[in-house]
Design an enzyme around this catalytic site. Structure first.
Site, PDB file in Angstrom:
ATOM      1  N   SER A  10      34.067  77.539 -20.398  1.00 53.25           N
ATOM      2  CA  SER A  10      32.986  78.189 -21.159  1.00 53.25           C
ATOM      3  C   SER A  10      33.513  79.197 -22.177  1.00 53.25           C
ATOM      4  O   SER A  10      32.777  79.612 -23.069  1.00 53.25           O
ATOM      5  CB  SER A  10      32.005  78.882 -20.198  1.00 53.25           C
ATOM      6  N   VAL A  63      34.362  76.632  -8.843  1.00 44.31           N
ATOM      7  CA  VAL A  63      35.506  75.819  -8.421  1.00 44.31           C
ATOM      8  C   VAL A  63      36.145  76.294  -7.112  1.00 44.31           C
ATOM      9  O   VAL A  63      36.956  75.581  -6.528  1.00 44.31           O
ATOM     10  CB  VAL A  63      36.594  75.717  -9.532  1.00 44.31           C
ATOM     11  N   ASN A  89      41.986  74.996 -15.110  1.00 44.94           N
ATOM     12  CA  ASN A  89      42.155  76.198 -15.942  1.00 44.94           C
ATOM     13  C   ASN A  89      41.442  77.434 -15.397  1.00 44.94           C
ATOM     14  O   ASN A  89      41.884  78.546 -15.638  1.00 44.94           O
ATOM     15  CB  ASN A  89      41.628  75.881 -17.353  1.00 44.94           C
ATOM     16  N   SER A 141      50.924  80.925 -14.824  1.00 39.34           N
ATOM     17  CA  SER A 141      51.098  82.149 -15.621  1.00 39.34           C
ATOM     18  C   SER A 141      52.537  82.628 -15.470  1.00 39.34           C
ATOM     19  O   SER A 141      53.180  82.353 -14.438  1.00 39.34           O
ATOM     20  CB  SER A 141      50.163  83.248 -15.101  1.00 39.34           C
ATOM     21  N   TYR A 154      47.081  87.829  -8.037  1.00 38.48           N
ATOM     22  CA  TYR A 154      47.144  86.878  -9.161  1.00 38.48           C
ATOM     23  C   TYR A 154      48.497  86.156  -9.181  1.00 38.48           C
ATOM     24  O   TYR A 154      48.557  84.921  -9.321  1.00 38.48           O
ATOM     25  CB  TYR A 154      46.926  87.659 -10.463  1.00 38.48           C
TER      26      TYR A 154
HETATM   27  P1  NAP Z   1      38.855  83.957 -19.433  1.00 38.84           P
HETATM   28  O1  NAP Z   1      38.574  84.116 -20.877  1.00 38.84           O
HETATM   29  O2  NAP Z   1      38.421  85.015 -18.482  1.00 38.84           O
HETATM   30  O3  NAP Z   1      38.266  82.534 -18.962  1.00 38.84           O
HETATM   31  C1  NAP Z   1      38.270  82.147 -17.620  1.00 38.84           C
HETATM   32  C2  NAP Z   1      37.291  81.020 -17.460  1.00 38.84           C
HETATM   33  O4  NAP Z   1      37.225  80.653 -16.060  1.00 38.84           O
HETATM   34  C3  NAP Z   1      35.878  81.413 -17.867  1.00 38.84           C
HETATM   35  O5  NAP Z   1      35.288  80.339 -18.549  1.00 38.84           O
HETATM   36  C4  NAP Z   1      35.196  81.661 -16.531  1.00 38.84           C
HETATM   37  O6  NAP Z   1      33.806  81.491 -16.554  1.00 38.84           O
HETATM   38  C5  NAP Z   1      35.855  80.597 -15.680  1.00 38.84           C
HETATM   39  N1  NAP Z   1      35.688  80.870 -14.253  1.00 38.84           N
HETATM   40  C6  NAP Z   1      35.969  82.005 -13.579  1.00 38.84           C
HETATM   41  N2  NAP Z   1      35.675  81.849 -12.263  1.00 38.84           N
HETATM   42  C7  NAP Z   1      35.178  80.597 -12.131  1.00 38.84           C
HETATM   43  C8  NAP Z   1      34.704  79.844 -11.032  1.00 38.84           C
HETATM   44  N3  NAP Z   1      34.685  80.364  -9.800  1.00 38.84           N
HETATM   45  N4  NAP Z   1      34.267  78.585 -11.246  1.00 38.84           N
HETATM   46  C9  NAP Z   1      34.277  78.040 -12.479  1.00 38.84           C
HETATM   47  N5  NAP Z   1      34.736  78.705 -13.574  1.00 38.84           N
HETATM   48  C10 NAP Z   1      35.174  79.964 -13.392  1.00 38.84           C
HETATM   49  O7  NAP Z   1      40.403  83.782 -19.187  1.00 38.84           O
HETATM   50  P2  NAP Z   1      41.522  82.991 -20.032  1.00 38.84           P
HETATM   51  O8  NAP Z   1      42.443  84.010 -20.544  1.00 38.84           O
HETATM   52  O9  NAP Z   1      40.942  81.995 -20.928  1.00 38.84           O
HETATM   53  O10 NAP Z   1      42.271  82.278 -18.803  1.00 38.84           O
HETATM   54  C11 NAP Z   1      42.230  80.879 -18.578  1.00 38.84           C
HETATM   55  C12 NAP Z   1      43.348  80.531 -17.600  1.00 38.84           C
HETATM   56  O11 NAP Z   1      44.603  80.889 -18.185  1.00 38.84           O
HETATM   57  C13 NAP Z   1      43.255  81.295 -16.280  1.00 38.84           C
HETATM   58  O12 NAP Z   1      43.664  80.469 -15.213  1.00 38.84           O
HETATM   59  C14 NAP Z   1      44.244  82.423 -16.477  1.00 38.84           C
HETATM   60  O13 NAP Z   1      44.741  82.902 -15.247  1.00 38.84           O
HETATM   61  C15 NAP Z   1      45.302  81.719 -17.288  1.00 38.84           C
HETATM   62  N6  NAP Z   1      46.186  82.608 -18.044  1.00 38.84           N
HETATM   63  C16 NAP Z   1      45.687  83.408 -19.028  1.00 38.84           C
HETATM   64  C17 NAP Z   1      46.559  84.253 -19.725  1.00 38.84           C
HETATM   65  C18 NAP Z   1      46.112  85.156 -20.833  1.00 38.84           C
HETATM   66  O14 NAP Z   1      46.926  85.930 -21.344  1.00 38.84           O
HETATM   67  N7  NAP Z   1      44.879  85.105 -21.264  1.00 38.84           N
HETATM   68  C19 NAP Z   1      47.925  84.268 -19.380  1.00 38.84           C
HETATM   69  C20 NAP Z   1      48.369  83.434 -18.364  1.00 38.84           C
HETATM   70  C21 NAP Z   1      47.500  82.599 -17.709  1.00 38.84           C
HETATM   71  P3  NAP Z   1      32.836  82.782 -16.737  1.00 38.84           P
HETATM   72  O15 NAP Z   1      33.310  83.486 -17.956  1.00 38.84           O
HETATM   73  O16 NAP Z   1      31.528  82.166 -16.874  1.00 38.84           O
HETATM   74  O17 NAP Z   1      32.998  83.565 -15.479  1.00 38.84           O
END
Ligand code: NAP
Length: 246
Positions: A10, A63, A89, A141, A154
């Site tokens: 989303s 999820v 993701n 990550s 995490y």
């Molecule tokens: P984000 O903007 O917070 O997006 C996370 C997504 O996961 C949102 O769409 C959220 O939906 C969804 N989500 C959370 N809990 C959920 C659940 N129980 N069931 C279904 N959907 C759920 O974070 P992002 O930065 O894009 O991160 C995406 C992935 O990349 C994650 O696994 C994160 O750990 C990883 N990552 C991110 C970074 C970074 O620097 N951003 C670095 C390393 C790894 P809602 O918003 O509706 O809750």
């Protein structure tokens, strides 16, 4: 037409991956956390995907819940017939130093970031095994590779994903199913927007390229791992961190 499921699509990296895979020609399943605000965001992502001429399906499912993942996989199979790509993701953070971390915050992060991978794999692998084809990409990550103060929950979840990726690669390789992980560093999304300026500056100072990564720079690697171009790559972890650690 091939089909891809992207969990947590989303917003942020997941939304960007959905759009990239749509551009690549996949019909996409956009999973969102079951709430009205997340549904609205998912529908907006779907509209952008459809502009590439593919079909979309938005599915609200938490999820961390086994039954909801099973229902999502069944609905996808019924709608599209195949599941060619699974991108795990969805993820959350609940950061604080171990000494202050509450048990519920440890458990919540493990449930959403790690147990979810089992939930999705358990149901999707059966479909992919029958097809004798599949591409799985798990979003880990750098915290799972190197650890990060304030993220014991995490980093545990993200390190577990790496072990699961390698195990699944070994278990399903003979069925032409590849399973790889990417380990992003500091990517510009709502998840990192909330970090303190001090922490952002400290992390950026360690990045060789000296800047944030963009979600598109993660999506392009996922696109490669979802494609036939990566057919002889499995069980690998690709770091996308601008040279955070070398
Ligand atoms: P984000 O903007 O917070 O997006 C996370 C997504 O996961 C949102 O769409 C959220 O939906 C969804 N989500 C959370 N809990 C959920 C659940 N129980 N069931 C279904 N959907 C759920 O974070 P992002 O930065 O894009 O991160 C995406 C992935 O990349 C994650 O696994 C994160 O750990 C990883 N990552 C991110 C970074 C970074 O620097 N951003 C670095 C390393 C790894 P809602 O918003 O509706 O809750």
């Amino acid at each position: 037409m091939a089909t891809a499921i992207i969990t947590g699509a989303s917003q942020g990296i997941g939304a960007c991956i959905a759009k990239r895979l749509a551009k690549d020609g996949f019909d996409v399943v956009i999973n969102y956390y079951p709430s009205e605000s997340s549904k609205e965001k998912a529908l907006a992502v779907a509209a952008e995907c459809e502009a590439f001429g593919v079909k979309t399906l938005c599915i609200g499912a938490d999820v961390s819940k086994f039954d909801q993942c099973e229902a999502m996989v069944k609905q996808t199979k019924a709608e599209f017939g195949t599941i060619d790509v699974l991108v795990n993701n969805a993820g959350i953070t609940k950061d604080t130093l171990l000494a202050r971390m509450k048990e519920e915050d440890y458990d919540a992060v493990i449930a959403v970031n790690q147990k979810s991978i089992y939930n999705m794999l358990k149901h999707t692998c059966a479909v992919m095994m029958k097809q004798r084809h599949g591409r799985i990409v798990n979003i880990s990550s750098v915290a799972g590779l190197y650890g990060n103060p304030g993220q014991v929950n995490y980093s545990a979840s993200k390190a577990a994903i790496i072990g699961m990726t390698k195990t699944v690669a070994k278990e399903f390789g003979s069925r032409n199913i590849t399973c790889n992980a990417v380990a992003p560093g500091l990517i510009r999304t709502p998840m990192t927007d909330v970090l303190s300026d001090e922490l952002k500056a400290k992390m950026l100072s360690a990045v060789a390229l000296g800047r944030y990564g963009e979600p598109e720079e993660v999506a392009s690697v996922v696109s490669f791992l979802a494609s036939e171009d990566s057919s002889y790559i499995t069980g690998q972890v690709i770091e996308i961190s601008g040279g955070l650690s070398m």
